[in-house]
Design an enzyme around this catalytic site. Sequence first.
Site, mmCIF file in Angstrom:
data_model
loop_
_atom_site.group_PDB
_atom_site.id
_atom_site.type_symbol
_atom_site.label_atom_id
_atom_site.label_comp_id
_atom_site.label_asym_id
_atom_site.label_seq_id
_atom_site.Cartn_x
_atom_site.Cartn_y
_atom_site.Cartn_z
ATOM 1 N N TYR A 133 5.328 -8.375 9.128
ATOM 2 C CA TYR A 133 4.954 -6.959 9.199
ATOM 3 C C TYR A 133 4.979 -6.477 10.644
ATOM 4 O O TYR A 133 4.720 -7.248 11.566
ATOM 5 C CB TYR A 133 3.532 -6.747 8.667
ATOM 6 N N ARG A 139 -4.559 -5.019 6.974
ATOM 7 C CA ARG A 139 -5.686 -4.109 7.219
ATOM 8 C C ARG A 139 -6.929 -4.895 7.643
ATOM 9 O O ARG A 139 -7.640 -4.516 8.574
ATOM 10 C CB ARG A 139 -6.020 -3.329 5.943
ATOM 11 N N ASP A 193 -8.162 1.089 7.054
ATOM 12 C CA ASP A 193 -7.012 1.778 7.637
ATOM 13 C C ASP A 193 -7.395 3.244 7.865
ATOM 14 O O ASP A 193 -8.491 3.670 7.494
ATOM 15 C CB ASP A 193 -5.754 1.634 6.767
ATOM 16 N N ASP A 211 0.821 -1.213 0.000
ATOM 17 C CA ASP A 211 0.000 0.000 0.000
ATOM 18 C C ASP A 211 0.855 1.263 0.000
ATOM 19 O O ASP A 211 1.927 1.293 0.618
ATOM 20 C CB ASP A 211 -0.908 0.024 1.229
#
Length: 301
Positions: free
Chosen positions: A67, A173, A81, A39
């Site tokens: 992550y 997300r 998000d 993203d």
Amino acid sequence: MIHGILNVYKEQGYTSHDVVAKLRGITKQKKIGHTGTLDPDAEGVLPICLGSATKICSLLTDRSKTYRTVLLLGQTTDTQDVSGNCLESQSVSHLTESQVKEAILKFEGEYEQVPPMYSALKVNGKKLYELAREGKTVERSARKVVIHDIKIEKIEFPRVWMEVSCSKGTYIRTLCNDIGGVLGTGGCMEKLKRTRVGELSIENSLTLGEIQNHMEEGTLNEILLPVDHFFRKYRKITVGKEEERFLYNGNSFFIPHLKEKPDDKELVRMYNREGNFIALYRYSGKTERFETEKMFLNDRQ
């Protein structure tokens, strides 16, 4: 032409396509591909393949990833998000740390995840985020993903700092959104940094600016990973003069002088007499021949 893989540190504000476009300008070559989108608001590891290495883009996309993320509880958005429009806000004052930890850790292992509308997945030839921007919502089938591990680093309500290791196709997300759903408060992702793709780590990644400096100084080879770097676990075989012509054409062949035969269906790395990596081959125990799996010839071979 340049052949190999760059461990790029994608900075915030860039799309994955932006990174590819920038690198085409830096390297002055068109044959470049990325290994899965990250993203624009996210940062971190984005492997980029150049030249003959573009043939392993799909293989790198399949690797597990790690992550670091910040989950914001009490807020639900249309994009899952904080960049999206807030759909609902709720109090989290009643939550305890133990409740939050218990809810989060329940997501470890396999779970059915419904991809978000704001994603690059296609439905009837159109990307979901394009439909979402038109105000449309379509039904999406849940996909099985695997959360290998979740480390909860810190909880300071309404935020939770986590490190997540997961399979390909996992949307962090959506994981944040789903955790908020289980807790009954809603939740969305506030920050995201990808720290690992397969064996590529953030510690060894380089920004576009750093890569450009290497290009200008003529030292790009110092940071360029060769294609066979990602196949080191497979046995290495160097062919002789007789087999080399079959190897270049991607034909199956027999190696009579091979002392130790591979196991049936075992993948091996094939090299020419000069030590250049040419292809992945799979051994057939039944025929005692090597069959082509994937070729990696470049314009210099």
